[in-house]
Design a protein around this motif. Structure first.
Motif, mmCIF file in Angstrom:
data_model
loop_
_atom_site.group_PDB
_atom_site.id
_atom_site.type_symbol
_atom_site.label_atom_id
_atom_site.label_comp_id
_atom_site.label_asym_id
_atom_site.label_seq_id
_atom_site.Cartn_x
_atom_site.Cartn_y
_atom_site.Cartn_z
ATOM 1 N N THR A 235 0.837 -1.146 -0.027
ATOM 2 C CA THR A 235 -0.025 0.103 0.006
ATOM 3 C C THR A 235 0.837 1.207 0.075
ATOM 4 O O THR A 235 2.067 1.212 0.710
ATOM 5 C CB THR A 235 -0.835 0.130 1.230
ATOM 6 O OG1 THR A 235 -0.141 -0.021 2.540
ATOM 7 C CG2 THR A 235 -2.014 -1.228 1.038
ATOM 8 N N GLU A 238 -1.281 6.325 -2.638
ATOM 9 C CA GLU A 238 -2.175 6.185 -3.786
ATOM 10 C C GLU A 238 -3.028 4.837 -3.835
ATOM 11 O O GLU A 238 -3.586 4.664 -5.199
ATOM 12 C CB GLU A 238 -1.371 6.647 -5.191
ATOM 13 C CG GLU A 238 -0.807 7.991 -5.065
ATOM 14 C CD GLU A 238 0.025 8.537 -6.394
ATOM 15 O OE1 GLU A 238 0.266 7.473 -7.262
ATOM 16 O OE2 GLU A 238 0.217 9.502 -6.623
ATOM 17 N N GLY A 239 -2.678 3.811 -2.976
ATOM 18 C CA GLY A 239 -3.482 2.914 -3.145
ATOM 19 C C GLY A 239 -2.555 1.655 -3.391
ATOM 20 O O GLY A 239 -1.627 1.668 -2.648
ATOM 21 N N ASN A 248 -7.584 2.293 -5.700
ATOM 22 C CA ASN A 248 -7.544 2.740 -4.560
ATOM 23 C C ASN A 248 -8.915 3.036 -3.946
ATOM 24 O O ASN A 248 -10.090 2.747 -4.582
ATOM 25 C CB ASN A 248 -7.005 4.156 -4.457
ATOM 26 C CG ASN A 248 -6.616 4.677 -3.192
ATOM 27 O OD1 ASN A 248 -6.612 3.852 -2.147
ATOM 28 N ND2 ASN A 248 -6.044 5.928 -3.137
ATOM 29 N N GLN A 253 -7.169 3.045 2.348
ATOM 30 C CA GLN A 253 -6.441 3.976 3.119
ATOM 31 C C GLN A 253 -6.602 3.913 4.404
ATOM 32 O O GLN A 253 -5.712 4.254 5.280
ATOM 33 C CB GLN A 253 -6.779 5.462 2.332
ATOM 34 C CG GLN A 253 -6.403 5.695 1.043
ATOM 35 C CD GLN A 253 -4.801 5.502 0.942
ATOM 36 O OE1 GLN A 253 -3.888 5.456 1.805
ATOM 37 N NE2 GLN A 253 -4.201 4.863 -0.291
ATOM 38 N N ALA A 288 -11.590 -1.994 -3.907
ATOM 39 C CA ALA A 288 -10.780 -0.805 -4.143
ATOM 40 C C ALA A 288 -11.144 -0.708 -5.729
ATOM 41 O O ALA A 288 -11.626 -1.780 -6.595
ATOM 42 C CB ALA A 288 -9.263 -0.985 -4.070
#
Length: 370
Positions: A235, A238-239, A248, A253, A288
Protein backbone atom coordinates in the motif's frame (compact mmCIF):
# COMPACT_ATOMS: atom_id res chain seq x y z
CA UNK A 1 14.29 -21.50 -27.56
CA UNK A 2 13.27 -22.06 -31.19
CA UNK A 3 11.22 -19.81 -33.44
CA UNK A 4 9.26 -21.87 -35.99
CA UNK A 5 8.06 -20.13 -39.14
CA UNK A 6 7.11 -20.65 -42.78
CA UNK A 7 8.72 -19.07 -45.80
CA UNK A 8 6.76 -17.57 -48.69
CA UNK A 9 6.85 -20.88 -50.56
CA UNK A 10 5.38 -22.76 -47.56
CA UNK A 11 8.59 -24.41 -46.29
CA UNK A 12 8.74 -24.73 -42.51
CA UNK A 13 12.00 -23.63 -40.92
CA UNK A 14 13.37 -22.81 -37.48
CA UNK A 15 15.98 -20.54 -35.98
CA UNK A 16 17.49 -20.26 -32.50
CA UNK A 17 16.44 -17.10 -30.63
CA UNK A 18 17.17 -15.52 -27.27
CA UNK A 19 13.89 -15.38 -25.28
CA UNK A 20 15.20 -12.46 -23.22
CA UNK A 21 15.79 -10.31 -26.29
CA UNK A 22 13.03 -11.46 -28.65
CA UNK A 23 9.63 -9.73 -28.42
CA UNK A 24 6.62 -11.80 -27.39
CA UNK A 25 4.71 -10.91 -30.58
CA UNK A 26 4.98 -13.33 -33.48
CA UNK A 27 6.96 -12.14 -36.47
CA UNK A 28 5.68 -12.49 -40.03
CA UNK A 29 5.18 -16.13 -41.09
CA UNK A 30 5.75 -17.50 -37.58
CA UNK A 31 3.40 -20.37 -36.67
CA UNK A 32 2.42 -22.29 -33.56
CA UNK A 33 0.12 -25.09 -32.39
CA UNK A 34 -3.08 -24.05 -30.65
CA UNK A 35 -5.39 -25.76 -28.18
CA UNK A 36 -9.16 -25.42 -28.28
CA UNK A 37 -10.67 -25.61 -24.77
CA UNK A 38 -14.43 -25.68 -24.32
CA UNK A 39 -16.87 -25.81 -21.39
CA UNK A 40 -20.46 -26.89 -22.04
CA UNK A 41 -23.65 -27.40 -20.07
CA UNK A 42 -24.18 -31.17 -20.03
CA UNK A 43 -27.95 -30.92 -19.52
CA UNK A 44 -28.64 -28.68 -22.53
CA UNK A 45 -25.43 -28.99 -24.62
CA UNK A 46 -25.13 -25.20 -24.69
CA UNK A 47 -21.52 -24.05 -25.16
CA UNK A 48 -20.70 -21.71 -22.28
CA UNK A 49 -17.09 -20.79 -23.03
CA UNK A 50 -14.31 -21.41 -25.52
CA UNK A 51 -10.64 -20.45 -25.55
CA UNK A 52 -7.91 -21.00 -28.14
CA UNK A 53 -4.48 -20.89 -26.52
CA UNK A 54 -0.83 -21.75 -27.08
CA UNK A 55 -0.82 -24.24 -24.21
CA UNK A 56 -3.26 -26.21 -22.10
CA UNK A 57 -2.60 -25.03 -18.55
CA UNK A 58 -4.24 -23.72 -15.38
CA UNK A 59 -4.27 -20.08 -16.57
CA UNK A 60 -6.32 -20.92 -19.63
CA UNK A 61 -8.63 -23.23 -17.68
CA UNK A 62 -9.36 -20.36 -15.31
CA UNK A 63 -9.92 -18.06 -18.30
CA UNK A 64 -12.38 -20.63 -19.62
CA UNK A 65 -14.30 -20.67 -16.32
CA UNK A 66 -14.37 -16.87 -16.27
CA UNK A 67 -15.71 -16.76 -19.82
CA UNK A 68 -18.40 -19.32 -18.98
CA UNK A 69 -19.68 -17.18 -16.10
CA UNK A 70 -19.57 -13.77 -17.81
CA UNK A 71 -21.51 -12.00 -20.54
CA UNK A 72 -20.30 -12.72 -24.08
CA UNK A 73 -21.73 -9.68 -25.88
CA UNK A 74 -18.18 -8.51 -26.58
CA UNK A 75 -17.51 -11.61 -28.68
CA UNK A 76 -20.88 -11.28 -30.40
CA UNK A 77 -20.20 -7.70 -31.53
CA UNK A 78 -16.60 -8.23 -32.52
CA UNK A 79 -17.22 -11.28 -34.69
CA UNK A 80 -20.53 -10.19 -36.18
CA UNK A 81 -22.81 -12.82 -34.63
CA UNK A 82 -26.52 -12.53 -35.44
CA UNK A 83 -27.98 -14.41 -32.46
CA UNK A 84 -27.75 -13.81 -28.74
CA UNK A 85 -25.09 -15.79 -26.84
CA UNK A 86 -26.09 -17.89 -23.87
CA UNK A 87 -26.41 -15.66 -20.76
CA UNK A 88 -23.87 -16.17 -17.96
CA UNK A 89 -24.86 -18.99 -15.59
CA UNK A 90 -23.61 -20.21 -12.26
CA UNK A 91 -21.71 -23.50 -12.34
CA UNK A 92 -22.78 -26.32 -10.04
CA UNK A 93 -20.62 -29.30 -11.06
CA UNK A 94 -17.45 -29.68 -13.11
CA UNK A 95 -16.46 -32.88 -14.93
CA UNK A 96 -13.09 -32.89 -16.65
CA UNK A 97 -10.45 -35.36 -17.78
CA UNK A 98 -7.09 -36.09 -16.16
CA UNK A 99 -5.14 -33.48 -18.10
CA UNK A 100 -2.91 -31.16 -16.07
CA UNK A 101 -4.81 -28.16 -17.48
CA UNK A 102 -7.78 -28.98 -15.23
CA UNK A 103 -6.32 -31.32 -12.63
CA UNK A 104 -4.32 -28.88 -10.51
CA UNK A 105 -4.64 -26.94 -7.26
CA UNK A 106 -5.37 -23.60 -8.92
CA UNK A 107 -8.38 -24.83 -10.90
CA UNK A 108 -9.69 -27.06 -8.11
CA UNK A 109 -9.35 -24.23 -5.60
CA UNK A 110 -11.28 -21.84 -7.85
CA UNK A 111 -14.05 -24.38 -8.48
CA UNK A 112 -14.43 -25.32 -4.82
CA UNK A 113 -14.37 -21.66 -3.80
CA UNK A 114 -17.31 -21.08 -6.14
CA UNK A 115 -19.22 -23.85 -4.37
CA UNK A 116 -18.91 -26.30 -7.25
CA UNK A 117 -18.75 -30.09 -7.02
CA UNK A 118 -15.63 -31.39 -8.78
CA UNK A 119 -15.58 -34.72 -10.63
CA UNK A 120 -12.60 -36.19 -12.47
CA UNK A 121 -13.03 -38.56 -15.39
CA UNK A 122 -11.10 -41.81 -15.41
CA UNK A 123 -7.93 -42.07 -17.49
CA UNK A 124 -8.42 -43.57 -20.96
CA UNK A 125 -12.21 -43.73 -20.53
CA UNK A 126 -13.68 -41.46 -23.23
CA UNK A 127 -17.22 -42.51 -22.27
CA UNK A 128 -16.78 -40.56 -19.01
CA UNK A 129 -16.72 -37.35 -21.06
CA UNK A 130 -18.54 -38.40 -24.19
CA UNK A 131 -20.52 -35.15 -24.39
CA UNK A 132 -17.35 -33.11 -24.86
CA UNK A 133 -15.74 -35.64 -27.19
CA UNK A 134 -18.81 -35.49 -29.42
CA UNK A 135 -18.68 -31.70 -29.57
CA UNK A 136 -15.08 -31.72 -30.76
CA UNK A 137 -16.06 -34.12 -33.52
CA UNK A 138 -18.82 -31.76 -34.62
CA UNK A 139 -16.44 -28.78 -34.65
CA UNK A 140 -13.90 -30.77 -36.63
CA UNK A 141 -16.24 -31.96 -39.37
CA UNK A 142 -18.51 -28.91 -39.65
CA UNK A 143 -16.03 -26.09 -39.05
CA UNK A 144 -12.33 -26.96 -39.14
CA UNK A 145 -12.17 -29.17 -42.22
CA UNK A 146 -13.49 -26.31 -44.34
CA UNK A 147 -10.56 -24.09 -43.37
CA UNK A 148 -7.40 -23.78 -45.50
CA UNK A 149 -4.52 -25.56 -43.83
CA UNK A 150 -6.65 -28.25 -42.13
CA UNK A 151 -4.33 -31.23 -41.58
CA UNK A 152 -6.91 -33.99 -41.08
CA UNK A 153 -7.66 -36.00 -37.97
CA UNK A 154 -4.58 -38.21 -38.32
CA UNK A 155 -1.21 -38.08 -40.12
CA UNK A 156 -1.46 -38.80 -43.82
CA UNK A 157 -5.26 -38.61 -43.96
CA UNK A 158 -5.29 -36.00 -46.73
CA UNK A 159 -3.14 -37.61 -49.39
CA UNK A 160 -1.48 -35.17 -51.78
CA UNK A 161 -2.53 -32.08 -49.78
CA UNK A 162 0.07 -29.75 -48.26
CA UNK A 163 -1.75 -28.13 -45.32
CA UNK A 164 1.09 -25.88 -44.15
CA UNK A 165 1.52 -24.36 -47.60
CA UNK A 166 -2.25 -23.88 -47.90
CA UNK A 167 -2.77 -22.21 -44.52
CA UNK A 168 -3.99 -18.63 -44.95
CA UNK A 169 -6.16 -18.16 -41.86
CA UNK A 170 -5.03 -16.21 -38.81
CA UNK A 171 -5.68 -17.21 -35.22
CA UNK A 172 -8.22 -14.43 -34.87
CA UNK A 173 -10.02 -15.53 -38.05
CA UNK A 174 -10.20 -19.07 -36.71
CA UNK A 175 -11.50 -17.89 -33.34
CA UNK A 176 -14.11 -15.75 -35.08
CA UNK A 177 -15.31 -18.71 -37.15
CA UNK A 178 -15.63 -20.89 -34.04
CA UNK A 179 -17.37 -18.07 -32.14
CA UNK A 180 -19.97 -17.61 -34.86
CA UNK A 181 -20.55 -21.37 -34.97
CA UNK A 182 -21.06 -21.60 -31.18
CA UNK A 183 -23.38 -18.56 -31.05
CA UNK A 184 -25.26 -18.59 -34.36
CA UNK A 185 -25.39 -22.24 -35.45
CA UNK A 186 -24.74 -24.91 -32.84
CA UNK A 187 -27.45 -23.85 -30.32
CA UNK A 188 -30.13 -24.02 -33.04
CA UNK A 189 -29.28 -27.36 -34.64
CA UNK A 190 -31.26 -30.52 -33.75
CA UNK A 191 -29.21 -32.68 -31.38
CA UNK A 192 -29.57 -36.44 -31.19
CA UNK A 193 -27.32 -37.12 -28.26
CA UNK A 194 -28.41 -38.94 -25.11
CA UNK A 195 -31.54 -37.31 -23.68
CA UNK A 196 -31.84 -34.69 -26.44
CA UNK A 197 -34.31 -36.50 -28.75
CA UNK A 198 -33.74 -34.10 -31.63
CA UNK A 199 -34.27 -30.90 -29.63
CA UNK A 200 -31.88 -28.01 -30.10
CA UNK A 201 -29.62 -26.91 -27.24
CA UNK A 202 -31.50 -23.61 -27.06
CA UNK A 203 -34.84 -25.45 -26.73
CA UNK A 204 -33.36 -27.61 -23.96
CA UNK A 205 -32.11 -24.52 -22.13
CA UNK A 206 -35.56 -22.94 -22.26
CA UNK A 207 -37.09 -26.17 -20.90
CA UNK A 208 -34.52 -26.33 -18.11
CA UNK A 209 -35.18 -22.70 -17.16
CA UNK A 210 -38.92 -23.38 -17.01
CA UNK A 211 -38.69 -26.63 -15.05
CA UNK A 212 -35.77 -25.95 -12.70
CA UNK A 213 -34.85 -22.26 -12.91
CA UNK A 214 -31.37 -20.79 -13.34
CA UNK A 215 -28.27 -21.02 -11.19
CA UNK A 216 -27.37 -17.40 -10.48
CA UNK A 217 -24.03 -16.33 -11.97
CA UNK A 218 -21.25 -15.37 -9.55
CA UNK A 219 -20.90 -11.77 -8.43
CA UNK A 220 -17.86 -9.75 -9.39
CA UNK A 221 -16.56 -10.22 -5.85
CA UNK A 222 -16.76 -14.02 -6.20
CA UNK A 223 -15.14 -13.91 -9.62
CA UNK A 224 -12.20 -11.89 -8.30
CA UNK A 225 -11.69 -13.95 -5.15
CA UNK A 226 -12.08 -17.43 -6.66
CA UNK A 227 -11.51 -17.19 -10.42
CA UNK A 228 -9.26 -14.14 -10.58
CA UNK A 229 -5.53 -13.52 -10.33
CA UNK A 230 -3.70 -12.92 -7.04
CA UNK A 231 -1.01 -10.25 -6.88
CA UNK A 232 1.13 -9.33 -3.88
CA UNK A 233 1.36 -5.55 -3.49
CA UNK A 234 2.30 -2.84 -0.98
CA UNK A 235 0.00 0.00 0.00
CA UNK A 236 1.02 3.59 -0.70
CA UNK A 237 -0.64 6.98 -0.41
CA UNK A 238 -2.14 6.30 -3.87
CA UNK A 239 -3.51 2.84 -3.04
CA UNK A 240 -2.08 -0.33 -4.56
CA UNK A 241 -0.68 -1.18 -7.97
CA UNK A 242 -1.33 -4.52 -9.68
CA UNK A 243 0.34 -5.09 -13.06
CA UNK A 244 1.21 -1.36 -12.99
CA UNK A 245 -2.51 -0.49 -12.81
CA UNK A 246 -3.54 1.70 -9.82
CA UNK A 247 -6.48 0.95 -7.50
CA UNK A 248 -7.61 2.82 -4.40
CA UNK A 249 -10.48 3.35 -1.96
CA UNK A 250 -11.19 5.14 1.31
CA UNK A 251 -11.48 1.80 3.11
CA UNK A 252 -8.04 0.77 1.85
CA UNK A 253 -6.45 4.02 3.06
CA UNK A 254 -8.03 3.58 6.48
CA UNK A 255 -6.53 0.10 6.68
CA UNK A 256 -3.07 1.32 5.57
CA UNK A 257 -3.21 4.23 8.03
CA UNK A 258 -0.35 6.04 6.31
CA UNK A 259 2.08 3.10 6.37
CA UNK A 260 3.20 0.52 3.81
CA UNK A 261 1.44 -2.80 4.32
CA UNK A 262 1.69 -5.96 2.27
CA UNK A 263 -1.65 -7.08 0.85
CA UNK A 264 -3.01 -9.54 -1.72
CA UNK A 265 -4.92 -8.00 -4.63
CA UNK A 266 -7.57 -10.22 -6.26
CA UNK A 267 -8.14 -9.08 -9.84
CA UNK A 268 -10.47 -10.25 -12.62
CA UNK A 269 -8.43 -10.09 -15.89
CA UNK A 270 -11.65 -9.61 -17.87
CA UNK A 271 -12.96 -6.67 -15.81
CA UNK A 272 -10.58 -4.16 -14.21
CA UNK A 273 -13.13 -1.80 -12.70
CA UNK A 274 -12.83 -3.26 -9.19
CA UNK A 275 -10.41 -5.39 -7.22
CA UNK A 276 -10.72 -6.98 -3.80
CA UNK A 277 -7.95 -6.90 -1.23
CA UNK A 278 -7.10 -9.28 1.59
CA UNK A 279 -4.28 -9.14 4.11
CA UNK A 280 -2.96 -11.12 7.05
CA UNK A 281 -4.87 -10.18 10.18
CA UNK A 282 -7.61 -8.44 8.19
CA UNK A 283 -11.03 -9.94 8.94
CA UNK A 284 -12.85 -8.31 6.02
CA UNK A 285 -12.33 -8.06 2.28
CA UNK A 286 -11.59 -4.53 1.09
CA UNK A 287 -12.97 -3.29 -2.21
CA UNK A 288 -10.92 -0.86 -4.31
CA UNK A 289 -11.77 0.87 -7.57
CA UNK A 290 -9.78 1.50 -10.73
CA UNK A 291 -8.10 4.91 -10.70
CA UNK A 292 -7.29 5.14 -14.42
CA UNK A 293 -10.66 5.43 -16.15
CA UNK A 294 -9.02 4.89 -19.54
CA UNK A 295 -8.73 1.20 -18.60
CA UNK A 296 -12.34 0.70 -17.49
CA UNK A 297 -13.50 -1.12 -20.66
CA UNK A 298 -10.32 -3.10 -21.22
CA UNK A 299 -9.10 -6.52 -20.20
CA UNK A 300 -5.81 -6.95 -18.35
CA UNK A 301 -3.89 -7.82 -21.49
CA UNK A 302 -5.37 -4.92 -23.43
CA UNK A 303 -4.37 -2.52 -20.63
CA UNK A 304 -0.78 -3.81 -20.65
CA UNK A 305 -0.65 -3.46 -24.44
CA UNK A 306 -1.86 0.14 -24.18
CA UNK A 307 0.83 0.95 -21.59
CA UNK A 308 3.50 -0.66 -23.78
CA UNK A 309 2.32 1.34 -26.79
CA UNK A 310 2.28 4.59 -24.79
CA UNK A 311 5.77 3.90 -23.45
CA UNK A 312 7.16 3.30 -26.97
CA UNK A 313 5.54 6.53 -28.16
CA UNK A 314 7.08 8.50 -25.25
CA UNK A 315 10.52 6.90 -24.75
CA UNK A 316 11.89 9.86 -22.79
CA UNK A 317 8.90 10.12 -20.46
CA UNK A 318 8.99 8.41 -17.07
CA UNK A 319 5.34 9.09 -16.25
CA UNK A 320 2.26 7.99 -18.18
CA UNK A 321 -0.82 10.15 -17.81
CA UNK A 322 -4.38 9.57 -19.01
CA UNK A 323 -3.58 11.68 -22.09
CA UNK A 324 -0.67 9.45 -23.12
CA UNK A 325 -2.78 6.33 -22.72
CA UNK A 326 -5.76 7.82 -24.56
CA UNK A 327 -3.49 8.77 -27.46
CA UNK A 328 -2.10 5.22 -27.58
CA UNK A 329 -5.64 3.78 -27.60
CA UNK A 330 -6.73 6.11 -30.40
CA UNK A 331 -3.66 5.26 -32.46
CA UNK A 332 -4.26 1.52 -32.11
CA UNK A 333 -7.93 1.98 -33.00
CA UNK A 334 -7.00 3.81 -36.21
CA UNK A 335 -4.44 1.18 -37.17
CA UNK A 336 -6.46 -1.96 -36.42
CA UNK A 337 -10.08 -0.85 -36.60
CA UNK A 338 -10.80 -2.41 -33.20
CA UNK A 339 -9.05 -3.42 -30.04
CA UNK A 340 -7.83 -7.02 -29.72
CA UNK A 341 -10.14 -8.95 -27.45
CA UNK A 342 -8.78 -10.81 -24.42
CA UNK A 343 -9.97 -14.04 -26.04
CA UNK A 344 -7.98 -13.38 -29.19
CA UNK A 345 -5.64 -16.40 -29.40
CA UNK A 346 -3.04 -14.34 -31.19
CA UNK A 347 -2.56 -12.27 -28.05
CA UNK A 348 -4.01 -14.11 -25.04
CA UNK A 349 -1.14 -15.26 -22.86
CA UNK A 350 -0.51 -16.83 -19.48
CA UNK A 351 -0.62 -14.66 -16.37
CA UNK A 352 3.08 -15.28 -15.81
CA UNK A 353 3.91 -13.85 -19.23
CA UNK A 354 1.64 -10.85 -18.64
CA UNK A 355 3.42 -10.26 -15.34
CA UNK A 356 6.78 -10.26 -17.12
CA UNK A 357 5.48 -7.72 -19.62
CA UNK A 358 4.19 -5.53 -16.80
CA UNK A 359 7.53 -5.83 -14.96
CA UNK A 360 9.28 -4.30 -17.97
CA UNK A 361 7.31 -1.11 -17.23
CA UNK A 362 8.62 -0.83 -13.64
CA UNK A 363 10.70 2.23 -14.48
CA UNK A 364 7.62 4.01 -15.84
CA UNK A 365 5.07 5.52 -13.44
CA UNK A 366 1.37 5.31 -14.31
CA UNK A 367 -0.23 8.36 -12.70
CA UNK A 368 -4.01 8.85 -12.18
CA UNK A 369 -5.44 12.32 -12.90
CA UNK A 370 -5.69 13.14 -9.20
Amino acid sequence: MLSIFTTDDGDVRAEVINPDETPEELAEHEIRRCWLQVVIDVATREVLGWVISETADADHSMALLRMATRDKTKEKIRYGCKREPVPPPGLGLALADNGNATRNATVYGGQLGMGMTVMTGRAYQPMDKQVVERLFGTVQWQVLNFQPGYTGSRPGELTGYAPKASAKISHDDLYGTITRFFIDEYPFRPHYGTGMYGATPRQKREDAMTLYGPIDPPSQRERCLHLGVKVRATTTSEGVSAFKIPFNSTELQRFADGSSKTVTVHLDPDDLRKVYITAEGLNTVIEASLRMTVFKDLSLEEAIEIMEAATKANPTQRTLHERHLSEAMARRARESGFFPDSRDPASYQTIERLQRRADRLLQVEVRPPS
